[in-house]
Write an enzyme that holds these catalytic residues in place. Sequence first.
Site, mmCIF file in Angstrom:
data_model
loop_
_atom_site.group_PDB
_atom_site.id
_atom_site.type_symbol
_atom_site.label_atom_id
_atom_site.label_comp_id
_atom_site.label_asym_id
_atom_site.label_seq_id
_atom_site.Cartn_x
_atom_site.Cartn_y
_atom_site.Cartn_z
ATOM 1 N N GLY A 19 30.485 -21.461 -100.010
ATOM 2 C CA GLY A 19 31.156 -22.156 -101.115
ATOM 3 C C GLY A 19 31.181 -21.392 -102.418
ATOM 4 O O GLY A 19 31.895 -21.769 -103.344
ATOM 5 N N SER A 20 30.432 -20.279 -102.512
ATOM 6 C CA SER A 20 30.345 -19.524 -103.773
ATOM 7 C C SER A 20 31.309 -18.345 -103.801
ATOM 8 O O SER A 20 31.384 -17.637 -104.804
ATOM 9 C CB SER A 20 28.911 -18.991 -103.935
ATOM 10 O OG SER A 20 28.531 -18.282 -102.755
ATOM 11 N N GLY A 24 35.793 -20.497 -101.398
ATOM 12 C CA GLY A 24 34.935 -21.634 -101.763
ATOM 13 C C GLY A 24 35.161 -22.084 -103.200
ATOM 14 O O GLY A 24 35.315 -23.279 -103.483
ATOM 15 N N TYR A 146 34.904 -7.742 -86.578
ATOM 16 C CA TYR A 146 35.212 -8.988 -87.296
ATOM 17 C C TYR A 146 36.177 -9.843 -86.473
ATOM 18 O O TYR A 146 35.996 -11.051 -86.328
ATOM 19 C CB TYR A 146 35.833 -8.599 -88.643
ATOM 20 C CG TYR A 146 36.351 -9.694 -89.531
ATOM 21 C CD1 TYR A 146 37.711 -10.000 -89.558
ATOM 22 C CD2 TYR A 146 35.511 -10.370 -90.398
ATOM 23 C CE1 TYR A 146 38.207 -10.965 -90.412
ATOM 24 C CE2 TYR A 146 35.995 -11.341 -91.267
ATOM 25 C CZ TYR A 146 37.345 -11.623 -91.265
ATOM 26 O OH TYR A 146 37.855 -12.583 -92.122
ATOM 27 N N ASN A 175 46.000 -12.464 -95.781
ATOM 28 C CA ASN A 175 45.152 -11.883 -96.830
ATOM 29 C C ASN A 175 45.127 -12.799 -98.054
ATOM 30 O O ASN A 175 46.178 -13.225 -98.522
ATOM 31 C CB ASN A 175 45.677 -10.507 -97.246
ATOM 32 C CG ASN A 175 45.497 -9.475 -96.156
ATOM 33 O OD1 ASN A 175 45.786 -9.746 -94.995
ATOM 34 N ND2 ASN A 175 45.027 -8.304 -96.525
ATOM 35 N N HIS A 189 39.005 -6.016 -100.767
ATOM 36 C CA HIS A 189 40.364 -5.964 -100.228
ATOM 37 C C HIS A 189 41.302 -5.264 -101.206
ATOM 38 O O HIS A 189 40.918 -4.932 -102.335
ATOM 39 C CB HIS A 189 40.867 -7.381 -99.941
ATOM 40 C CG HIS A 189 40.147 -8.046 -98.815
ATOM 41 N ND1 HIS A 189 39.161 -8.983 -99.012
ATOM 42 C CD2 HIS A 189 40.257 -7.902 -97.482
ATOM 43 C CE1 HIS A 189 38.714 -9.384 -97.829
ATOM 44 N NE2 HIS A 189 39.356 -8.745 -96.887
HETATM 45 P P1 NAP Z 1 33.540 -14.025 -99.940
HETATM 46 O O1 NAP Z 1 34.181 -14.185 -101.259
HETATM 47 O O2 NAP Z 1 32.960 -12.720 -99.550
HETATM 48 O O3 NAP Z 1 32.418 -15.183 -99.794
HETATM 49 C C1 NAP Z 1 31.602 -15.197 -98.662
HETATM 50 C C2 NAP Z 1 30.710 -16.418 -98.760
HETATM 51 O O4 NAP Z 1 29.842 -16.474 -97.618
HETATM 52 C C3 NAP Z 1 29.809 -16.411 -100.003
HETATM 53 O O5 NAP Z 1 29.658 -17.721 -100.458
HETATM 54 C C4 NAP Z 1 28.474 -15.880 -99.437
HETATM 55 O O6 NAP Z 1 27.366 -16.312 -100.200
HETATM 56 C C5 NAP Z 1 28.495 -16.542 -98.051
HETATM 57 N N1 NAP Z 1 27.665 -15.843 -97.079
HETATM 58 C C6 NAP Z 1 27.854 -14.589 -96.607
HETATM 59 N N2 NAP Z 1 26.869 -14.267 -95.707
HETATM 60 C C7 NAP Z 1 26.062 -15.370 -95.636
HETATM 61 C C8 NAP Z 1 24.860 -15.670 -94.915
HETATM 62 N N3 NAP Z 1 24.313 -14.789 -94.078
HETATM 63 N N4 NAP Z 1 24.290 -16.882 -95.088
HETATM 64 C C9 NAP Z 1 24.828 -17.768 -95.966
HETATM 65 N N5 NAP Z 1 25.968 -17.572 -96.664
HETATM 66 C C10 NAP Z 1 26.567 -16.372 -96.512
HETATM 67 O O7 NAP Z 1 34.569 -14.413 -98.773
HETATM 68 P P2 NAP Z 1 35.990 -15.158 -98.848
HETATM 69 O O8 NAP Z 1 37.028 -14.136 -99.080
HETATM 70 O O9 NAP Z 1 35.878 -16.354 -99.758
HETATM 71 O O10 NAP Z 1 36.127 -15.647 -97.319
HETATM 72 C C11 NAP Z 1 35.903 -17.006 -96.951
HETATM 73 C C12 NAP Z 1 36.364 -17.166 -95.522
HETATM 74 O O11 NAP Z 1 37.757 -16.831 -95.447
HETATM 75 C C13 NAP Z 1 35.637 -16.223 -94.537
HETATM 76 O O12 NAP Z 1 35.350 -16.904 -93.346
HETATM 77 C C14 NAP Z 1 36.664 -15.106 -94.297
HETATM 78 O O13 NAP Z 1 36.488 -14.525 -93.038
HETATM 79 C C15 NAP Z 1 37.966 -15.871 -94.390
HETATM 80 N N6 NAP Z 1 39.152 -15.054 -94.748
HETATM 81 C C16 NAP Z 1 39.154 -14.331 -95.913
HETATM 82 C C17 NAP Z 1 40.309 -13.570 -96.215
HETATM 83 C C18 NAP Z 1 40.388 -12.720 -97.468
HETATM 84 O O14 NAP Z 1 41.409 -12.001 -97.610
HETATM 85 N N7 NAP Z 1 39.406 -12.767 -98.377
HETATM 86 C C19 NAP Z 1 41.419 -13.597 -95.343
HETATM 87 C C20 NAP Z 1 41.361 -14.398 -94.202
HETATM 88 C C21 NAP Z 1 40.222 -15.132 -93.913
HETATM 89 P P3 NAP Z 1 26.880 -15.452 -101.500
HETATM 90 O O15 NAP Z 1 27.919 -15.763 -102.579
HETATM 91 O O16 NAP Z 1 25.550 -16.027 -101.830
HETATM 92 O O17 NAP Z 1 26.886 -14.032 -101.096
HETATM 93 O O1 GFB Z 2 43.178 -5.527 -98.014
HETATM 94 P P1 GFB Z 2 42.830 -4.372 -97.127
HETATM 95 O O2 GFB Z 2 41.546 -3.708 -97.402
HETATM 96 O O3 GFB Z 2 42.783 -4.935 -95.634
HETATM 97 O O4 GFB Z 2 43.966 -3.179 -97.190
HETATM 98 P P2 GFB Z 2 43.735 -5.061 -94.384
HETATM 99 C C1 GFB Z 2 45.245 -3.385 -97.101
HETATM 100 C C2 GFB Z 2 46.040 -2.087 -97.227
HETATM 101 O O5 GFB Z 2 45.960 -1.654 -98.600
HETATM 102 C C3 GFB Z 2 45.719 -0.854 -96.399
HETATM 103 C C4 GFB Z 2 45.824 -0.230 -98.679
HETATM 104 O O6 GFB Z 2 46.942 -0.307 -95.947
HETATM 105 C C5 GFB Z 2 45.092 0.133 -97.411
HETATM 106 O O7 GFB Z 2 45.324 1.486 -97.086
HETATM 107 N N1 GFB Z 2 45.123 0.085 -99.927
HETATM 108 C C6 GFB Z 2 45.631 0.822 -100.942
HETATM 109 C C7 GFB Z 2 43.894 -0.311 -100.288
HETATM 110 N N2 GFB Z 2 44.753 0.933 -101.959
HETATM 111 C C8 GFB Z 2 43.660 0.229 -101.583
HETATM 112 C C9 GFB Z 2 42.400 -0.044 -102.219
HETATM 113 O O8 GFB Z 2 42.082 0.387 -103.331
HETATM 114 N N3 GFB Z 2 41.508 -0.815 -101.525
HETATM 115 C C10 GFB Z 2 41.809 -1.316 -100.254
HETATM 116 N N4 GFB Z 2 40.892 -2.083 -99.640
HETATM 117 N N5 GFB Z 2 42.995 -1.089 -99.629
HETATM 118 C C11 GFB Z 2 41.673 -6.478 -93.593
HETATM 119 C C12 GFB Z 2 40.722 -6.568 -92.434
HETATM 120 O O9 GFB Z 2 42.693 -5.585 -93.269
HETATM 121 O O10 GFB Z 2 42.273 -7.749 -93.862
HETATM 122 C C13 GFB Z 2 39.665 -7.602 -92.711
HETATM 123 O O11 GFB Z 2 40.121 -5.294 -92.236
HETATM 124 C C14 GFB Z 2 40.254 -8.922 -93.159
HETATM 125 O O12 GFB Z 2 38.893 -7.796 -91.551
HETATM 126 C C15 GFB Z 2 41.304 -8.715 -94.235
HETATM 127 O O13 GFB Z 2 40.860 -9.569 -92.161
HETATM 128 C C16 GFB Z 2 42.024 -9.990 -94.587
HETATM 129 O O14 GFB Z 2 44.762 -6.085 -94.676
HETATM 130 O O15 GFB Z 2 44.231 -3.740 -93.928
#
Ligand code: NAP
Ligand code: GFB
Length: 324
Positions: A19-20, A24, A146, A175, A189
């Site tokens: 949730g943090s 969340g 993952y 994303n 990301h």
């Molecule tokens: P995030 O900002 O990295 O937050 C992760 C959260 O999980 C934080 O609250 C963290 O707590 C908690 N956490 C991690 N490891 C833990 C552990 N071992 N025990 C208890 N809590 C733990 O992630 P997010 O981007 O919000 O992602 C949330 C969900 O969306 C995930 O399931 C992710 O796979 C999914 N998702 C994300 C994206 C994206 O682009 N970000 C895309 C698709 C799906 P702390 O704050 O205390 O570290």
């Molecule tokens: O968001 P991203 O790290 O994840 O990268 P994916 C997306 C694209 O952005 C790639 C380019 O083509 C990178 O080469 N890119 C350009 C960069 N500049 C940057 C930069 O400064 N940082 C990053 N990170 N990328 C993830 C999965 O794939 O998508 C995870 O690996 C998760 O597991 C997440 O599912 C949502 O979209 O490529």
Amino acid sequence: MNSTQVMGSEKKIILVTGGSGLVGQAIKQAKQQDPRENETFIFLSSKDGDLKDPAATQRIFERYKPTHVIHLAAMVGGLFNNMKHNLDFLRNNILINDNVLHNSYKLGVKKVVSCLSTCVFPDQTSYPIDETMIHNGPPHPSNFGYSYAKRLIDVQNHAYHQQHGCHFTAVIPTNVFGAYDNFNLEDGHVIPGLIHKAYIAKKEGKPLVVYGSGKPLRQFIYSIDLAKLFLFVLREYDEIDPIILSVDESSEVSIGEVAQMIADAFQLEHGIVLDSTKADGQFKKTASNKKLRGYLPDFQFMPLKEAIERTVQWFNLNYNIARK
Ligand code: NAP
Ligand code: GFB
């Protein structure tokens, strides 16, 4: 009334694992904008206990006795973090998911909504991707750890339903980005990574460095929009099968285009340069939101440019507290 239905006004204690984090914090905001009298939310962070640890997870569930769970907690990261740590992403997420789902079953939780990601779909596939394709072949090699851990959630949901009638389901976002994201330059990301780099480029009067070719395509959903859709799924979605939560296919953009939006938001004067020594990862993972549109045909997503400007504003105002 069978075990998969829940009365509308029944008191709900909703435990939000993770949730943090980015999603969340957005759910915290969305539920304040659209409250329900019968809903009490509890937002967890890892400080409440390590969900990789069965005993710590059991203590959390016994303490809060949730009726509903939004399961977000996970080891999450961008392309480069995944490429370096596929095993950690696999093991940590399998442990977290198994502990949360099994404690939900043991305590008779009425509904669990877990979170997958469109990167879990097969890399070799037809487009657009839809929910039926989730197990149709290997994911992209950059994030297989993952992806398989997340695919297993769908398998677990069906197994708990088949054997115990549990109502555990999942959403599949594209994303995500927004306030409270992880702006770490290595592990984050693309959007938070580029926003942080643009912040530095602005200060140093340098160009914005974009990794890779800038050509890969992505659909980006603003965290607040995703949060509103999560509340819809918690309150009204009744299937065990997962549902993709994505902007329309027509909103897909290239990395180069999103980098330009970020450069414009910072009014950078030294342009953009590409670092082609860095990986592009998966070229595209174009997802269909046809199933979602079947439920919410008129849902309005915030335009990408505006959502990026709001996230840049948040980062500028909260640079000191932002995860970096
Ligand atoms: P995030 O900002 O990295 O937050 C992760 C959260 O999980 C934080 O609250 C963290 O707590 C908690 N956490 C991690 N490891 C833990 C552990 N071992 N025990 C208890 N809590 C733990 O992630 P997010 O981007 O919000 O992602 C949330 C969900 O969306 C995930 O399931 C992710 O796979 C999914 N998702 C994300 C994206 C994206 O682009 N970000 C895309 C698709 C799906 P702390 O704050 O205390 O570290
Ligand atoms: O968001 P991203 O790290 O994840 O990268 P994916 C997306 C694209 O952005 C790639 C380019 O083509 C990178 O080469 N890119 C350009 C960069 N500049 C940057 C930069 O400064 N940082 C990053 N990170 N990328 C993830 C999965 O794939 O998508 C995870 O690996 C998760 O597991 C997440 O599912 C949502 O979209 O490529």
